[in-house]
Design an enzyme around this catalytic site. Structure first.
Site, PDB file in Angstrom:
ATOM      1  N   GLY A 115       0.834  -1.200   0.000  1.00  0.00           N
ATOM      2  CA  GLY A 115       0.000   0.000   0.000  1.00  0.00           C
ATOM      3  C   GLY A 115       0.863   1.242   0.000  1.00  0.00           C
ATOM      4  N   GLY A 117       1.010   5.187   1.550  1.00  0.00           N
ATOM      5  CA  GLY A 117       0.433   6.152   2.485  1.00  0.00           C
ATOM      6  C   GLY A 117       0.879   7.541   2.096  1.00  0.00           C
ATOM      7  N   GLY A 118       0.545   8.510   2.937  1.00  0.00           N
ATOM      8  CA  GLY A 118       0.898   9.889   2.644  1.00  0.00           C
ATOM      9  C   GLY A 118       2.409  10.106   2.643  1.00  0.00           C
ATOM     10  N   GLN A 119       3.126   9.224   3.334  1.00  0.00           N
ATOM     11  CA  GLN A 119       4.567   9.454   3.476  1.00  0.00           C
ATOM     12  C   GLN A 119       5.456   8.497   2.702  1.00  0.00           C
ATOM     13  OE1 GLN A 119       5.966   9.987   7.393  1.00  0.00           O
ATOM     14  NE2 GLN A 119       4.388  11.441   7.913  1.00  0.00           N
ATOM     15  N   VAL A 122       4.757   0.986   1.225  1.00  0.00           N
ATOM     16  CA  VAL A 122       5.034  -0.159   2.098  1.00  0.00           C
ATOM     17  C   VAL A 122       5.143  -1.420   1.240  1.00  0.00           C
ATOM     18  CG1 VAL A 122       4.238  -1.472   4.105  1.00  0.00           C
ATOM     19  CG2 VAL A 122       3.767   0.974   3.975  1.00  0.00           C
ATOM     20  N   ASP A 233      -1.995   9.658  15.550  1.00  0.00           N
ATOM     21  CA  ASP A 233      -2.707   9.500  14.282  1.00  0.00           C
ATOM     22  C   ASP A 233      -3.572   8.234  14.312  1.00  0.00           C
ATOM     23  OD1 ASP A 233      -3.514  10.211  11.751  1.00  0.00           O
ATOM     24  OD2 ASP A 233      -1.743   9.434  10.739  1.00  0.00           O
TER      25      ASP A 233
HETATM   26  N1  LIG Z   1       2.827  -4.004   8.980  1.00  0.00           N
HETATM   27  C1  LIG Z   1       2.045  -4.059   7.912  1.00  0.00           C
HETATM   28  N2  LIG Z   1       1.578  -5.236   7.483  1.00  0.00           N
HETATM   29  C2  LIG Z   1       0.775  -5.302   6.393  1.00  0.00           C
HETATM   30  N3  LIG Z   1       0.393  -4.242   5.669  1.00  0.00           N
HETATM   31  C3  LIG Z   1       0.836  -3.036   6.044  1.00  0.00           C
HETATM   32  C4  LIG Z   1       1.688  -2.868   7.175  1.00  0.00           C
HETATM   33  N4  LIG Z   1       1.953  -1.549   7.326  1.00  0.00           N
HETATM   34  C5  LIG Z   1       1.312  -0.931   6.326  1.00  0.00           C
HETATM   35  N5  LIG Z   1       0.639  -1.803   5.558  1.00  0.00           N
HETATM   36  C6  LIG Z   1      -0.166  -1.508   4.357  1.00  0.00           C
HETATM   37  O1  LIG Z   1       0.405  -0.411   3.680  1.00  0.00           O
HETATM   38  C7  LIG Z   1      -0.554   0.625   3.536  1.00  0.00           C
HETATM   39  C8  LIG Z   1       0.124   1.966   3.659  1.00  0.00           C
HETATM   40  O2  LIG Z   1       0.573   2.118   4.977  1.00  0.00           O
HETATM   41  P1  LIG Z   1       0.994   3.523   5.545  1.00  0.00           P
HETATM   42  O3  LIG Z   1       1.227   3.393   6.992  1.00  0.00           O
HETATM   43  O4  LIG Z   1       2.111   4.069   4.726  1.00  0.00           O
HETATM   44  O5  LIG Z   1      -0.256   4.379   5.133  1.00  0.00           O
HETATM   45  P2  LIG Z   1      -1.376   5.136   5.901  1.00  0.00           P
HETATM   46  O6  LIG Z   1      -1.291   4.905   7.382  1.00  0.00           O
HETATM   47  O7  LIG Z   1      -2.661   4.781   5.231  1.00  0.00           O
HETATM   48  O8  LIG Z   1      -1.026   6.622   5.523  1.00  0.00           O
HETATM   49  P3  LIG Z   1      -0.249   7.700   6.380  1.00  0.00           P
HETATM   50  O9  LIG Z   1       1.088   7.123   6.717  1.00  0.00           O
HETATM   51  O10 LIG Z   1      -0.185   8.841   5.478  1.00  0.00           O
HETATM   52  O11 LIG Z   1      -1.099   7.949   7.581  1.00  0.00           O
HETATM   53  C9  LIG Z   1      -1.598   0.377   4.610  1.00  0.00           C
HETATM   54  O12 LIG Z   1      -2.829   0.880   4.225  1.00  0.00           O
HETATM   55  C10 LIG Z   1      -1.595  -1.134   4.716  1.00  0.00           C
HETATM   56  O13 LIG Z   1      -2.462  -1.677   3.755  1.00  0.00           O
END
Ligand SMILES: Nc1ncnc2c1ncn2[C@@H]1O[C@H](COP(=O)(O)OP(=O)(O)OP(=O)(O)O)[C@@H](O)[C@H]1O
Length: 425
Positions: A115, A117-119, A122, A233
């Site tokens: 996925g 995210g804003g930053q 992953v 957050d």
């Molecule tokens: N530990 C993990 N195991 C499985 N999937 C993950 C894990 N961490 C993140 N992801 C997947 O990656 C995606 C992006 O994660 P990320 O934390 O970068 O985004 P976010 O929390 O949606 O955005 P932001 O960081 O901007 O708040 C998540 O929506 C999730 O589907």
């Protein structure tokens, strides 16, 4: 072998020189034609091979130098020192190399993206020891926060709670540090509630379990760790679900942290629309009660299955928190709850949950409960809930006492609320 190669190389060099000096003379001798061709080929081959090796060596040296520079700049030496001074960290691999991560993620292959995210992005990866991990490659770096970042990686990698995504470590050899955490297979709670799997049925039992687990994890981080950790957050897309649909709070290490003072840690306070503590806007001060507010939004998101901000709702109702509070005050909250919740919950359970959410969403943070209180309340509702109970005839609920002094709009309110929608019998 090495001597042999050297000899061949020397001979080819001499022949090549000869060929360059007397090309026509050599070619004139037919007998020598073949030899010349072979020698020239060997010479060219060796020249190409040597150039290639030299290019690779230079490239690798440059890469290593760059990695060392990034490692140093990103606080790697500080982290190594911490590892050396704290014996408990020694067995925990908290520093990963780029090589390890490239291998784990098949060179950050597009197919491995879990996925964005804003930053950053992953990736899913598998370490050599077989562990499946999530590698977060951020796109933003704040150099002034790097020292702080290291301290927090050390603290967070030691957090051990069954409902917190385990941070395994970081990689500091790249321009922007990468974070490595355990992989959680069932995606985010947000996707399960509102995504393609929209039809996914969330029984009240499941809602209670997830809410209790998240509350427990936050209570632990607020008060049971060596230094209080505030998330900053909390939202359903930062709650992941494991193979048994157990909740795991994630995104504690979203690459930057802010230390408000020396007494606690919080991840960078960026927040997400719909979840942000309204008092944070006024004071710019983030406290543990700000996490409580965000948790309140998560709780009503679970109960209503509505998005925290929705353009299909009108006016102030666009914000789920306001929508919920207004529905409570106007006495028709049952009409906005998810059908399964209404079907499975008893009058008292729904009343208790709605009141708890109201307390978390209080505009004044001093009237919000602590996460410990919230976790305890949820646990008691959960343990008394009988999953098979199906309420078909929910009576209107009149409650005032519990809501007294808890109005989100003031210190005290004598508003009496009732569930008197069409679902009530
Ligand atoms: N530990 C993990 N195991 C499985 N999937 C993950 C894990 N961490 C993140 N992801 C997947 O990656 C995606 C992006 O994660 P990320 O934390 O970068 O985004 P976010 O929390 O949606 O955005 P932001 O960081 O901007 O708040 C998540 O929506 C999730 O589907």
């Amino acid at each position: 072998m090495k001597d042999g190669c050297n000899k061949i190389f020397e001979v080819s060099k001499k022949l090549l020189k000869l060929f360059i000096k007397y090309p026509y003379e050599l070619i004139k001798f037919p007998m020598l034609e073949g030899i010349t061709c072979v020698c020239v080929s060997i010479g060219v081959f060796f020249l190409v091979a040597i150039s290639y090796v030299l290019y690779k060596v230079i490239k690798r040296t440059k890469k290593q130098r760059l990695r060392k520079r990034f490692f140093k700049r990103n606080g790697g030496l500080l982290l190594k020192q911490q590892e050396e001074s704290d014996p408990s960290l020694v067995d925990k691999t908290i520093i990963f190399t780029t090589h390890e991560l490239e291998k784990a993620t098949d060179n950050f292959n597009e197919n491995r993206i879990l996925g964005r995210g804003g930053q950053g992005t992953v990736y899913k990866g598998m370490l050599v020891d077989g562990r499946i991990v999530a590698v977060k490659k951020s796109s933003i770096v704040d150099e002034s926060q790097l020292g702080q970042f290291i301290n927090e990686v050390v603290v967070l990698s030691q957090v051990n709670h069954k409902n917190v995504v385990k941070l395994l470590g970081c990689c500091l050899e790249t321009d922007v540090p990468m974070l490595i955490s355990e992989f959680i297979p069932n995606g985010t709670l947000y996707d399960c509630l509102h995504g393609e799997a929209n039809g996914f049925p969330f029984s009240l039992n499941m809602i209670l379990q997830i809410a209790t687990e998240v509350a427990g994890a936050l209570a632990y981080l607020h008060s049971a760790t060596s230094i209080p950790i505030y998330h900053g957050d909390i939202k359903t897309s930062n709650i992941l679900l494991d193979h048994k649909y157990r909740a795991k709070v994630s995104d504690f290490g979203t690459s930057r942290f802010v230390s408000i003072d020396k007494t606690h840690l919080t991840t960078s306070v960026k927040g997400t629309a719909g979840y942000i503590d309204p008092e944070y806007f006024q004071s710019s001060q983030f406290t543990e009660k700000s996490d409580v507010y965000s948790f309140g939004v998560v709780l009503i998101e679970l109960l209503t299955r509505e998005k925290p901000i929705s353009l299909t709702r009108f006016g102030e109702n666009r914000s789920l928190a306001t929508y919920f509070v207004l529905a409570m005050e106007e006495g028709h909250v049952m009409s906005i709850l998810d059908a399964l919740v209404v079907k499975e919950g008893t009058r008292d359970e729904i009343l208790a949950l709605a009141n708890l959410a109201m307390r978390c969403l209080n505009l004044k943070r001093r009237y919000r409960p602590t996460m410990k209180e919230v976790a305890m309340k949820l646990e008691s509702i959960r343990t008394s809930h009988i999953p098979s109970t199906v309420q078909t005839n929910i009576k209107p609920i009149l409650y005032g006492e519990e809501y007294l002094s808890l109005s989100p709009y003031g210190e005290s309110s004598s508003t009496f609320l009732s569930f008197n929608d069409s679902n009530s019998g």
